[in-house]
Write a protein that holds these residues in place. Structure first.
Motif, PDB file in Angstrom:
ATOM      1  N   GLU A  47       0.847  -1.234  -0.231  1.00  0.00           N
ATOM      2  CA  GLU A  47       0.032  -0.255  -0.304  1.00  0.00           C
ATOM      3  C   GLU A  47       0.996   1.057  -0.044  1.00  0.00           C
ATOM      4  N   PHE A  48       1.825   1.109   0.585  1.00  0.00           N
ATOM      5  CA  PHE A  48       3.157   2.364   1.426  1.00  0.00           C
ATOM      6  C   PHE A  48       3.813   2.440  -0.660  1.00  0.00           C
ATOM      7  N   ARG A  65       4.357   5.665  -5.602  1.00  0.00           N
ATOM      8  CA  ARG A  65       4.849   5.556  -7.000  1.00  0.00           C
ATOM      9  C   ARG A  65       3.652   6.748  -7.459  1.00  0.00           C
ATOM     10  N   LYS A  66       2.769   6.384  -6.919  1.00  0.00           N
ATOM     11  CA  LYS A  66       1.742   7.412  -7.171  1.00  0.00           C
ATOM     12  C   LYS A  66       1.266   8.506  -6.766  1.00  0.00           C
ATOM     13  N   PHE A  67       2.131   9.069  -6.090  1.00  0.00           N
ATOM     14  CA  PHE A  67       2.082  10.873  -5.734  1.00  0.00           C
ATOM     15  C   PHE A  67       3.366  10.948  -6.947  1.00  0.00           C
ATOM     16  N   LEU A  68       4.280  10.105  -6.883  1.00  0.00           N
ATOM     17  CA  LEU A  68       5.799  10.475  -7.488  1.00  0.00           C
ATOM     18  C   LEU A  68       5.740  10.530  -9.100  1.00  0.00           C
ATOM     19  N   LYS A  69       4.401  10.224 -10.345  1.00  0.00           N
ATOM     20  CA  LYS A  69       4.249  10.331 -10.699  1.00  0.00           C
ATOM     21  C   LYS A  69       3.764  11.358 -11.137  1.00  0.00           C
ATOM     22  N   GLN A  70       2.159  11.635 -10.381  1.00  0.00           N
ATOM     23  CA  GLN A  70       1.371  13.038 -10.568  1.00  0.00           C
ATOM     24  C   GLN A  70       2.579  13.921 -10.466  1.00  0.00           C
TER      25      GLN A  70
END
Length: 66
Positions: free
Chosen positions: A4-5, A10-15
């Motif tokens: 989950e972490f 990864r979602k944050f860094l992609k954004q």
């Protein structure tokens, strides 16, 4: 670290990557190819994480379109 972490990071860094690239490209278009061609721009990204006492600075150069 948990899955989950890892996924949330990864979602944050992609954004961050995608939206940052969009903003830089938009600024280059607004400035115009004739004004940005051959120029180099100093870029600075500051990452802060509230509650973790993190401040990370990344600096680099971006070449104008040629």
């Amino acid at each position: 670290m948990s899955d989950e972490f890892n996924m949330s990071m990864r979602k944050f860094l992609k954004q961050v990557g995608v939206t940052s690239q969009q903003k830089i490209e938009e600024a280059m278009r607004e400035k115009g190819e004739s004004e940005t061609a051959g120029k180099t721009y100093r870029a600075r990204m500051v990452l802060t994480v509230e509650g973790l006492d993190v401040e990370h600075v990344v600096e680099g150069m971006i070449e104008g379109r040629s």
